[in-house]
Design an enzyme around this catalytic site. Structure first.
Site, PDB file in Angstrom:
ATOM      1  N   VAL A 105       0.980  -1.115   0.036  1.00 56.24           N
ATOM      2  CA  VAL A 105      -0.064   0.107   0.112  1.00 56.24           C
ATOM      3  C   VAL A 105       0.908   1.272   0.082  1.00 56.24           C
ATOM      4  O   VAL A 105       1.867   1.292   0.733  1.00 56.24           O
ATOM      5  CB  VAL A 105      -0.997   0.040   1.266  1.00 56.24           C
ATOM      6  CG1 VAL A 105      -1.805   1.224   1.146  1.00 56.24           C
ATOM      7  CG2 VAL A 105      -1.754  -1.207   1.321  1.00 56.24           C
ATOM      8  N   CYS A 106       0.544   2.250  -1.014  1.00 53.04           N
ATOM      9  CA  CYS A 106       1.363   3.616  -0.903  1.00 53.04           C
ATOM     10  C   CYS A 106       2.780   3.378  -0.974  1.00 53.04           C
ATOM     11  O   CYS A 106       3.139   2.836  -1.899  1.00 53.04           O
ATOM     12  CB  CYS A 106       0.781   4.256   0.607  1.00 53.04           C
ATOM     13  SG  CYS A 106       1.146   5.902   0.618  1.00 53.04           S
ATOM     14  N   THR A 107       3.511   3.728  -0.120  1.00 51.42           N
ATOM     15  CA  THR A 107       4.964   3.923  -0.514  1.00 51.42           C
ATOM     16  C   THR A 107       5.682   2.804   0.191  1.00 51.42           C
ATOM     17  O   THR A 107       6.920   2.349   0.027  1.00 51.42           O
ATOM     18  CB  THR A 107       5.675   4.915   0.326  1.00 51.42           C
ATOM     19  OG1 THR A 107       5.299   4.977   1.716  1.00 51.42           O
ATOM     20  CG2 THR A 107       5.309   6.255  -0.326  1.00 51.42           C
ATOM     21  N   THR A 125       1.995   3.537  -6.578  1.00 48.73           N
ATOM     22  CA  THR A 125       2.374   4.052  -5.451  1.00 48.73           C
ATOM     23  C   THR A 125       1.332   5.360  -5.132  1.00 48.73           C
ATOM     24  O   THR A 125       0.852   5.914  -6.041  1.00 48.73           O
ATOM     25  CB  THR A 125       3.874   4.119  -4.942  1.00 48.73           C
ATOM     26  OG1 THR A 125       3.818   4.499  -3.707  1.00 48.73           O
ATOM     27  CG2 THR A 125       4.381   5.741  -5.716  1.00 48.73           C
TER      28      THR A 125
END
Length: 195
Positions: A105-107, A125
């Site tokens: 998830v995300c970074t 991202t």
């Protein structure tokens, strides 16, 4: 019993971990007949302090965690140090060798990129880190407009709330679309932003 592990670390973005946790824990506890469980792990098994100050407790350390079928690596400001943490990157590479499905998830995708997991693959991202994702590995096919990218044995998702979408996709992939729809309805996930 098949298991999903959610990685916790100091500086993890709260919703990156807790959003997917809500989806996956609701699914696994409401439908144990599907044969899945979800757990949280941190490097030493201790509590972590999240990016906004929430404290979360892990169920396991990296060393005593059960065998996993899916690993979910959230993002957050804590990932910035992980990009240069050889011990953490080696741990991620070892998980890649034994865990059939790696998700982020995300970074969290930046950590996977730094560990070499995304070479030659499509990925996404958080919008603010798309350039860094590309810089970490020029061979990554960055997908800036995708909420999540399912590339078979690796799934990456964009920032924060996109992790909930990815988790619902994961339920659909592992237990069917109807099960994912049940979970979505049960947790009343029906985004209608007021602004």
């Amino acid at each position: 019993m098949r298991r999903i592990g959610v990685v916790l670390f100091d500086g993890v973005e709260e919703l990156d971990a807790v959003g997917p946790w809500e989806v996956l824990a609701h699914w696994t506890r409401t439908h144990p007949e599907d044969g899945w469980d979800v757990t949280c792990l941190s490097r030493d098994g201790a509590a972590v302090t999240c990016a906004k100050g929430l404290t979360l407790m892990a169920h396991h350390s990296f060393a005593d965690a059960p065998a996993l079928d899916v690993l979910l690596h959230p993002g957050g400001r804590g990932t910035r140090t992980q990009l240069h943490d050889g011990e953490h990157l080696d741990w991620v590479r070892r998980r890649r060798a034994e865990v059939p499905l790696m998700t982020s998830v995300c970074t969290g995708a930046l950590v996977y990129a730094a560990a070499g997991l995304l070479s030659g693959r499509p990925a996404t991202t958080h919008w603010g880190s798309l350039d860094l994702l590309s810089e970490l590995d020029l061979s990554i096919e960055v997908r800036p407009d995708d909420r999540f990218v399912d590339d078979g044995d690796v799934i990456t998702s964009a920032g924060v709330s996109a992790g909930i979408d990815m988790a619902l996709h994961l339920v659909a992939r592992l237990a069917g679309t109807e099960r994912a729809r049940q979970v979505r309805r049960d947790i009343q996930y029906d985004p209608r932003p007021p602004v």
